[in-house]
Scaffold this motif. Sequence first.
Motif, PDB file in Angstrom:
ATOM      1  N   LYS A  60      14.440  54.461  59.265  1.00  0.00           N
ATOM      2  CA  LYS A  60      14.501  53.537  58.132  1.00  0.00           C
ATOM      3  C   LYS A  60      14.337  52.097  58.609  1.00  0.00           C
ATOM      4  O   LYS A  60      14.776  51.740  59.699  1.00  0.00           O
ATOM      5  CB  LYS A  60      15.846  53.670  57.401  1.00  0.00           C
ATOM      6  CG  LYS A  60      16.086  55.027  56.758  1.00  0.00           C
ATOM      7  CD  LYS A  60      17.431  55.043  56.063  1.00  0.00           C
ATOM      8  CE  LYS A  60      17.646  56.366  55.324  1.00  0.00           C
ATOM      9  NZ  LYS A  60      17.778  57.507  56.251  1.00  0.00           N
ATOM     10  N   ALA A  61      13.720  51.280  57.756  1.00  0.00           N
ATOM     11  CA  ALA A  61      13.609  49.857  58.053  1.00  0.00           C
ATOM     12  C   ALA A  61      14.997  49.224  57.965  1.00  0.00           C
ATOM     13  O   ALA A  61      15.819  49.629  57.144  1.00  0.00           O
ATOM     14  CB  ALA A  61      12.658  49.189  57.066  1.00  0.00           C
ATOM     15  N   PRO A  62      15.286  48.238  58.804  1.00  0.00           N
ATOM     16  CA  PRO A  62      16.610  47.613  58.787  1.00  0.00           C
ATOM     17  C   PRO A  62      16.743  46.564  57.698  1.00  0.00           C
ATOM     18  O   PRO A  62      15.747  45.980  57.256  1.00  0.00           O
ATOM     19  CB  PRO A  62      16.683  46.952  60.157  1.00  0.00           C
ATOM     20  CG  PRO A  62      15.251  46.558  60.429  1.00  0.00           C
ATOM     21  CD  PRO A  62      14.410  47.659  59.836  1.00  0.00           C
ATOM     22  N   VAL A  63      17.962  46.324  57.264  1.00  0.00           N
ATOM     23  CA  VAL A  63      18.264  45.177  56.414  1.00  0.00           C
ATOM     24  C   VAL A  63      19.548  44.545  56.931  1.00  0.00           C
ATOM     25  O   VAL A  63      20.628  45.106  56.803  1.00  0.00           O
ATOM     26  CB  VAL A  63      18.430  45.559  54.933  1.00  0.00           C
ATOM     27  CG1 VAL A  63      18.817  44.329  54.121  1.00  0.00           C
ATOM     28  CG2 VAL A  63      17.138  46.147  54.391  1.00  0.00           C
ATOM     29  N   VAL A  64      19.398  43.395  57.555  1.00  0.00           N
ATOM     30  CA  VAL A  64      20.525  42.638  58.095  1.00  0.00           C
ATOM     31  C   VAL A  64      20.698  41.385  57.252  1.00  0.00           C
ATOM     32  O   VAL A  64      19.734  40.675  56.987  1.00  0.00           O
ATOM     33  CB  VAL A  64      20.289  42.252  59.570  1.00  0.00           C
ATOM     34  CG1 VAL A  64      21.433  41.368  60.083  1.00  0.00           C
ATOM     35  CG2 VAL A  64      20.144  43.495  60.432  1.00  0.00           C
ATOM     36  N   SER A  65      21.916  41.140  56.817  1.00  0.00           N
ATOM     37  CA  SER A  65      22.197  39.963  56.007  1.00  0.00           C
ATOM     38  C   SER A  65      23.097  39.002  56.767  1.00  0.00           C
ATOM     39  O   SER A  65      23.830  39.397  57.672  1.00  0.00           O
ATOM     40  CB  SER A  65      22.880  40.365  54.693  1.00  0.00           C
ATOM     41  OG  SER A  65      23.097  39.233  53.873  1.00  0.00           O
ATOM     42  N   GLY A  66      23.010  37.753  56.398  1.00  0.00           N
ATOM     43  CA  GLY A  66      23.900  36.743  56.927  1.00  0.00           C
ATOM     44  C   GLY A  66      24.397  35.885  55.782  1.00  0.00           C
ATOM     45  O   GLY A  66      24.100  36.159  54.616  1.00  0.00           O
ATOM     46  N   GLY A  67      25.135  34.839  56.088  1.00  0.00           N
ATOM     47  CA  GLY A  67      25.593  33.983  55.013  1.00  0.00           C
ATOM     48  C   GLY A  67      26.519  32.890  55.492  1.00  0.00           C
ATOM     49  O   GLY A  67      26.991  32.902  56.629  1.00  0.00           O
ATOM     50  N   ASP A  68      26.767  31.938  54.605  1.00  0.00           N
ATOM     51  CA  ASP A  68      27.655  30.816  54.883  1.00  0.00           C
ATOM     52  C   ASP A  68      28.788  30.821  53.865  1.00  0.00           C
ATOM     53  O   ASP A  68      28.544  30.825  52.651  1.00  0.00           O
ATOM     54  CB  ASP A  68      26.888  29.493  54.814  1.00  0.00           C
ATOM     55  CG  ASP A  68      25.828  29.397  55.901  1.00  0.00           C
ATOM     56  OD1 ASP A  68      26.141  28.867  56.971  1.00  0.00           O
ATOM     57  OD2 ASP A  68      24.703  29.866  55.668  1.00  0.00           O
ATOM     58  N   VAL A  69      30.022  30.823  54.372  1.00  0.00           N
ATOM     59  CA  VAL A  69      31.205  30.928  53.516  1.00  0.00           C
ATOM     60  C   VAL A  69      31.918  29.586  53.449  1.00  0.00           C
ATOM     61  O   VAL A  69      32.190  28.958  54.465  1.00  0.00           O
ATOM     62  CB  VAL A  69      32.142  32.049  54.025  1.00  0.00           C
ATOM     63  CG1 VAL A  69      32.631  31.794  55.445  1.00  0.00           C
ATOM     64  CG2 VAL A  69      33.305  32.270  53.080  1.00  0.00           C
ATOM     65  N   ALA A  70      32.195  29.137  52.232  1.00  0.00           N
ATOM     66  CA  ALA A  70      32.901  27.874  52.014  1.00  0.00           C
ATOM     67  C   ALA A  70      34.401  28.116  52.046  1.00  0.00           C
ATOM     68  O   ALA A  70      34.913  29.021  51.381  1.00  0.00           O
ATOM     69  CB  ALA A  70      32.493  27.272  50.675  1.00  0.00           C
ATOM     70  N   VAL A  71      35.115  27.292  52.825  1.00  0.00           N
ATOM     71  CA  VAL A  71      36.557  27.444  53.004  1.00  0.00           C
ATOM     72  C   VAL A  71      37.226  26.076  52.854  1.00  0.00           C
ATOM     73  O   VAL A  71      36.743  25.084  53.405  1.00  0.00           O
ATOM     74  CB  VAL A  71      36.880  28.021  54.407  1.00  0.00           C
ATOM     75  CG1 VAL A  71      38.388  28.191  54.587  1.00  0.00           C
ATOM     76  CG2 VAL A  71      36.169  29.336  54.615  1.00  0.00           C
ATOM     77  N   ALA A  72      38.327  26.050  52.110  1.00  0.00           N
ATOM     78  CA  ALA A  72      39.101  24.821  51.972  1.00  0.00           C
ATOM     79  C   ALA A  72      40.013  24.654  53.184  1.00  0.00           C
ATOM     80  O   ALA A  72      40.720  25.586  53.572  1.00  0.00           O
ATOM     81  CB  ALA A  72      39.929  24.855  50.699  1.00  0.00           C
ATOM     82  N   LEU A  73      39.991  23.480  53.781  1.00  0.00           N
ATOM     83  CA  LEU A  73      40.834  23.186  54.940  1.00  0.00           C
ATOM     84  C   LEU A  73      41.975  22.236  54.599  1.00  0.00           C
ATOM     85  O   LEU A  73      42.803  21.932  55.454  1.00  0.00           O
ATOM     86  CB  LEU A  73      39.981  22.601  56.074  1.00  0.00           C
ATOM     87  CG  LEU A  73      38.839  23.479  56.575  1.00  0.00           C
ATOM     88  CD1 LEU A  73      38.080  22.764  57.688  1.00  0.00           C
ATOM     89  CD2 LEU A  73      39.338  24.828  57.059  1.00  0.00           C
ATOM     90  N   LYS A  74      42.003  21.770  53.349  1.00  0.00           N
ATOM     91  CA  LYS A  74      43.101  20.923  52.871  1.00  0.00           C
ATOM     92  C   LYS A  74      43.611  21.494  51.549  1.00  0.00           C
ATOM     93  O   LYS A  74      42.822  21.973  50.729  1.00  0.00           O
ATOM     94  CB  LYS A  74      42.617  19.481  52.653  1.00  0.00           C
ATOM     95  CG  LYS A  74      42.336  18.687  53.910  1.00  0.00           C
ATOM     96  CD  LYS A  74      41.954  17.255  53.548  1.00  0.00           C
ATOM     97  CE  LYS A  74      41.657  16.402  54.765  1.00  0.00           C
ATOM     98  NZ  LYS A  74      41.265  15.022  54.399  1.00  0.00           N
ATOM     99  N   PRO A  75      44.930  21.433  51.312  1.00  0.00           N
ATOM    100  CA  PRO A  75      45.498  21.946  50.061  1.00  0.00           C
ATOM    101  C   PRO A  75      45.365  20.929  48.933  1.00  0.00           C
ATOM    102  O   PRO A  75      46.342  20.506  48.320  1.00  0.00           O
ATOM    103  CB  PRO A  75      46.960  22.190  50.428  1.00  0.00           C
ATOM    104  CG  PRO A  75      47.262  21.153  51.450  1.00  0.00           C
ATOM    105  CD  PRO A  75      45.985  20.972  52.243  1.00  0.00           C
TER     106      PRO A  75
END
Length: 452
Positions: free
Chosen positions: A329-344
Amino acid sequence: MREHGTGRTHLRWAALAAAGALALTACGGDAEKEPRAPQGATASPGVELPRLDGEKLQVAAVWTGPEQENFTKVLKEFEKRTGASVTFVPAQDPIVTFLGTKIAGGAPPDVALLPQVGALVSAVENKWAQPVGPEAQAQLDKNYSAGWKSLGAVGGTQYGVYYKAANKSLIWYNAKAFEAAGVKPPKTWKELITAADTLSASGTPAVSVAGADGWTLTDWFENIYLSQAGPEKYDQLAKHEIKWTDDSVKQALTTLGELFGRGDFLAGGTSGALATEFPKSVTQTFTGGDRPAAAMVFEGDFVAVNIGQTEAKVGEDALVFPFPAVGAKAPVVSGGDVAVALKPSKGAQALLTFLASADAAQIQAREGGFVSPNKAVDPAAYPNDIQRGIAKALIAAGDDFRFDMSDQAPAAFGGTPGAGEWKALQDFLANPSDVAGTQAKLEADAAKAYGN
């Protein structure tokens, strides 16, 4: 602490490969078949945001060039709706080290976009990350599949919003170079090597490899490994449950060596590839008329951003095909950028809410070179059939993907320039015959980083 990776969500692998292949084979010319909003326009607001007049926010990410410019347009819309003032802070890889320095100095950004799952885990373990608030969680529950939400969670708590996704199983090609050599897009690895031979013999090196950026080399390896060894082995290697000295790694490196070992296949030869950074690997493939530096370049949908810096038109001069099948089977690799709060802070949570909405994603989608895992994004927002097809395939597949292996690893192994996997694969590009030596180096570095 890496139980939240792709293995935990029991992701089925073949469906996205089929969907992606179907979508991409439909992508040629006619790049504007569907209407889309005018450049820079925004639809009526779909998410309510608080007033933040006078509040100042900092947002850090490793994005540069057009990618940074396009994201800045999203931040400007946030400023317009809330009254806040937002400053983009350019970060360096590894971003965990960059953030650690900022936090130690008492000046952390309010929000960071993390390019690796491992970086998110580190942020939580270091007690830097703030859980998402109820408004952001509501947008996530409304707009995201369980798999993408899971990738933004650690220990059952939601910390991140996956704002940007990537299909990292694509090969972009110069239509004129393929036509001149009489080459068709290959469907298997064997056909790819044959096509590379034909292209190089015609006078145009087959592939532009961004060897100066080690992360691109990890993506080459991961696509071959996923297709050849299969998803179960992929998950095991991602968690370091099997060693890099395993025979499956030997097979994948040997296969990759069939391409990297042919200097005539590479733009600028081996030394040229090692000196080529990612943006140049793209632009040199789509400049030079009928004699570009290379006929193909491998990387994700974000390649379109760099093509936009040339005179080539996506869908006409620049076309794309799925990464060829190495195994069944052909591959499918995903990536991504996750937003995270560093201050409350109220502002940080408001920005996470905005980034989890379709409103934010549609602004950047119009600029090209961007795919959102947000299923509420209007497909018409994407600027051409290729981007639209990639996005539709991603959403239609739901949770059927494998996440980038190096991005799941500790940053010391999978996300640090000049070290770990990045360095080992650069050394392999320089000497593709040393499969055993590369495996030994990879295993030594992985064992140290994973602690096992």
